[in-house]
Design a protein around this motif. Sequence first.
Motif, mmCIF file in Angstrom:
data_model
loop_
_atom_site.group_PDB
_atom_site.id
_atom_site.type_symbol
_atom_site.label_atom_id
_atom_site.label_comp_id
_atom_site.label_asym_id
_atom_site.label_seq_id
_atom_site.Cartn_x
_atom_site.Cartn_y
_atom_site.Cartn_z
ATOM 1 N N ILE A 194 1.797 -0.460 -6.327
ATOM 2 C CA ILE A 194 0.644 -0.006 -5.546
ATOM 3 C C ILE A 194 0.599 1.518 -5.479
ATOM 4 O O ILE A 194 1.616 2.200 -5.568
ATOM 5 N N SER A 195 -0.608 2.055 -5.333
ATOM 6 C CA SER A 195 -0.813 3.507 -5.306
ATOM 7 C C SER A 195 -0.291 4.099 -4.001
ATOM 8 O O SER A 195 -0.066 3.383 -3.021
ATOM 9 N N GLN A 196 -0.134 5.423 -3.976
ATOM 10 C CA GLN A 196 0.366 6.069 -2.752
ATOM 11 C C GLN A 196 -0.656 5.971 -1.627
ATOM 12 O O GLN A 196 -0.270 5.881 -0.457
ATOM 13 N N ALA A 197 -1.949 5.953 -1.964
ATOM 14 C CA ALA A 197 -2.966 5.792 -0.922
ATOM 15 C C ALA A 197 -2.832 4.435 -0.251
ATOM 16 O O ALA A 197 -2.929 4.299 0.981
ATOM 17 N N MET A 198 -2.576 3.417 -1.045
ATOM 18 C CA MET A 198 -2.412 2.076 -0.498
ATOM 19 C C MET A 198 -1.083 1.955 0.240
ATOM 20 O O MET A 198 -0.968 1.205 1.223
ATOM 21 N N GLN A 199 -0.085 2.700 -0.216
ATOM 22 C CA GLN A 199 1.208 2.695 0.467
ATOM 23 C C GLN A 199 1.074 3.165 1.912
ATOM 24 O O GLN A 199 1.728 2.634 2.814
ATOM 25 N N VAL A 200 0.216 4.165 2.135
ATOM 26 C CA VAL A 200 0.003 4.686 3.493
ATOM 27 C C VAL A 200 -0.578 3.601 4.388
ATOM 28 O O VAL A 200 -0.141 3.402 5.534
ATOM 29 N N LYS A 201 -1.566 2.870 3.883
ATOM 30 C CA LYS A 201 -2.209 1.824 4.686
ATOM 31 C C LYS A 201 -1.246 0.681 4.967
ATOM 32 O O LYS A 201 -1.249 0.106 6.059
ATOM 33 N N LEU A 202 -0.428 0.356 3.994
ATOM 34 C CA LEU A 202 0.533 -0.723 4.180
ATOM 35 C C LEU A 202 1.619 -0.323 5.180
ATOM 36 O O LEU A 202 2.061 -1.129 5.997
ATOM 37 N N LEU A 203 2.017 0.955 5.132
ATOM 38 C CA LEU A 203 3.046 1.440 6.046
ATOM 39 C C LEU A 203 2.618 1.278 7.496
ATOM 40 O O LEU A 203 3.417 0.890 8.356
ATOM 41 N N ARG A 204 1.342 1.523 7.771
ATOM 42 C CA ARG A 204 0.847 1.410 9.154
ATOM 43 C C ARG A 204 0.986 -0.029 9.662
ATOM 44 O O ARG A 204 1.400 -0.253 10.809
ATOM 45 N N VAL A 205 0.676 -0.977 8.814
ATOM 46 C CA VAL A 205 0.789 -2.375 9.233
ATOM 47 C C VAL A 205 2.249 -2.726 9.520
ATOM 48 O O VAL A 205 2.565 -3.386 10.509
ATOM 49 N N LEU A 206 3.154 -2.272 8.638
ATOM 50 C CA LEU A 206 4.560 -2.611 8.805
ATOM 51 C C LEU A 206 5.169 -1.930 10.024
ATOM 52 O O LEU A 206 6.046 -2.487 10.682
ATOM 53 N N GLN A 207 4.710 -0.715 10.325
ATOM 54 C CA GLN A 207 5.271 0.012 11.462
ATOM 55 C C GLN A 207 4.695 -0.459 12.786
ATOM 56 O O GLN A 207 5.419 -0.664 13.765
ATOM 57 N N MET A 235 12.071 5.724 -7.973
ATOM 58 C CA MET A 235 10.664 6.079 -7.787
ATOM 59 C C MET A 235 10.496 7.007 -6.592
ATOM 60 O O MET A 235 9.655 7.916 -6.608
ATOM 61 N N VAL A 236 11.313 6.775 -5.534
ATOM 62 C CA VAL A 236 11.268 7.668 -4.370
ATOM 63 C C VAL A 236 11.703 9.071 -4.764
ATOM 64 O O VAL A 236 11.056 10.078 -4.405
ATOM 65 N N GLU A 237 12.795 9.187 -5.522
ATOM 66 C CA GLU A 237 13.298 10.491 -5.962
ATOM 67 C C GLU A 237 12.295 11.200 -6.860
ATOM 68 O O GLU A 237 12.200 12.426 -6.863
ATOM 69 N N GLU A 238 11.524 10.424 -7.614
ATOM 70 C CA GLU A 238 10.529 11.010 -8.517
ATOM 71 C C GLU A 238 9.202 11.269 -7.824
ATOM 72 O O GLU A 238 8.260 11.764 -8.442
ATOM 73 N N GLY A 239 9.105 10.913 -6.533
ATOM 74 C CA GLY A 239 7.883 11.155 -5.771
ATOM 75 C C GLY A 239 6.782 10.154 -6.036
ATOM 76 O O GLY A 239 5.624 10.391 -5.664
ATOM 77 N N ARG A 240 7.113 8.999 -6.632
ATOM 78 C CA ARG A 240 6.084 8.013 -6.956
ATOM 79 C C ARG A 240 6.017 6.880 -5.935
ATOM 80 O O ARG A 240 5.133 6.033 -6.018
ATOM 81 N N PHE A 241 6.950 6.871 -4.997
ATOM 82 C CA PHE A 241 6.924 5.863 -3.931
ATOM 83 C C PHE A 241 7.335 6.545 -2.639
ATOM 84 O O PHE A 241 8.321 7.286 -2.593
ATOM 85 N N ARG A 242 6.574 6.282 -1.584
ATOM 86 C CA ARG A 242 6.808 6.964 -0.313
ATOM 87 C C ARG A 242 8.184 6.616 0.242
ATOM 88 O O ARG A 242 8.562 5.443 0.321
ATOM 89 N N ARG A 243 8.895 7.640 0.664
ATOM 90 C CA ARG A 243 10.232 7.437 1.208
ATOM 91 C C ARG A 243 10.192 6.640 2.503
ATOM 92 O O ARG A 243 11.023 5.752 2.732
ATOM 93 N N ASP A 244 9.198 6.931 3.365
ATOM 94 C CA ASP A 244 9.130 6.228 4.652
ATOM 95 C C ASP A 244 8.804 4.744 4.455
ATOM 96 O O ASP A 244 9.332 3.885 5.152
ATOM 97 N N LEU A 245 7.956 4.439 3.468
ATOM 98 C CA LEU A 245 7.658 3.034 3.203
ATOM 99 C C LEU A 245 8.882 2.330 2.607
ATOM 100 O O LEU A 245 9.177 1.175 2.955
ATOM 101 N N PHE A 246 9.598 3.034 1.750
ATOM 102 C CA PHE A 246 10.809 2.441 1.150
ATOM 103 C C PHE A 246 11.819 2.077 2.229
ATOM 104 O O PHE A 246 12.377 0.978 2.228
#
Length: 470
Positions: free
Chosen positions: A234-247, A277-288
């Motif tokens: 999933i894209s980083q934009a979608m990662q942000v929306k998913l993070l809100r639901v999980l948090q 992917m987190v180290e490469e900046g392709r996946f959000r660290r907070d979501l991981f």
Amino acid sequence: MTDIILESISDGVFTIDLEWHITSFNRAAENIIGIKRNEAIGKLCYEVFKSNMCESRCPLRKTMQSGKPVINVEGFCINPAGERIPISVSTALLKDQAGHVIGGAETFRDLRELEELKQQLVSDPLKGELTSRSPAMHPILEMLPTVADSSAVILIEGETGTGKEVTARAIHRMSPQAQGPFVAVNCGALPDTLLESELFGYKKGAFTGADRDKIGRFKMADGGALFLDEIGEISQAMQVKLLRVLQEGVYERLGSTTSERSRARIICATNRNLKQMVEEGRFRRDLFYRINVITLSLPPLRERKEDIPGLADYFLRKYRIKMGKKIQGFTEDVYEAFYAYPWPGNIRELENVVERAVVLCSGERITLSCLPEELVHWNVQAARALTLLPKPAGAPGFSPILPHHHEAPEVPHEERFHQTAAQAETDLIRKTLAQNGNNRTLTARQLGIHRATLYRKMKQYGIELDESGV
């Protein structure tokens, strides 16, 4: 006309006279019992129809005594090969034109396919209780009850085809939410706009074509589990929306300003290396960190080869029932090919190979000729490298794909493969012997090879046992 009808039906039919001698025997009866008509006619029925019902609860005897038919009594008969055949039996009287009883008739239906389907439901390794003979899977299996009982987010890692969704379903079945729904979403199969509407739903008028309200997968999974497969896609934009639901446990449908609460257990899966992917900046660290509360890493099939016989047998039963074939199993060299092959596509590839083999098989057992060319070719090359087959003079070398930690440019490919594969096979044999208390018969059966093959390999690899091994 009666003979034509009896020959055309799929149920076995035979008739007897008042002395219990068989007077007719149709073609289906020949096929089910495995006895020719000319061998059956004239014999006593219990000499031909060797059933567990013959002595104490014979349906035909009951009908002859009471004059009433018997319908669908289940039992089994034994064919000349000693095979037990489950059957369903119905009986009736035979009368002449004057109404006098002149004998009896029995019809019987072959229930082997039905019994196999029942067994499949009980022993299905992909839908029933998750089991494994491999030590590589035992730590995961031991964790499952504890993991399932919690409400924490779970991340399942593993290569494509290793059974991530199967594991997720097993966790759901063991969980307190087992009576709730299990809803799966392949995040990698949908673009962001569609994925968002699928997960959260939308209100009527939210976008062109939204002519009605639609609930999302989070709402569908209320009280159950939501399985987010391929979450690394999933894209980083979608990662942000998913993070809100999980948090926060809340989300909003597209086109709505009202928040809704999610009561679904979240299980995620990926075939990617999310840490990298987190180290490469392709996946959000907070979501991981949010989804990495509990991580289960599934080993690939090449690291759990003890499970190959059980899985292959399950897929064989599944597809021979589906295709109406009577295939009994695999030849020994097919099992050896299965063990030698690295299975880059894992369990899913094994299923595809077995399905193809069932389609192509015209005999009682699946042979090497039924396997894909690339699998057979790979195993011929591997066998040569392991000196299991003589290598033709002047034959070129080969370059199998090996794990990175085995790569060593200064060592020739064949020698490196020889060392890696031989060590893996030695370890597997030693481990399986230990599990079976050094019983060589059980070990050979579990490995899916003949005892003579096991002895040869033990001698080849210098595996010694005391004489107490069976």
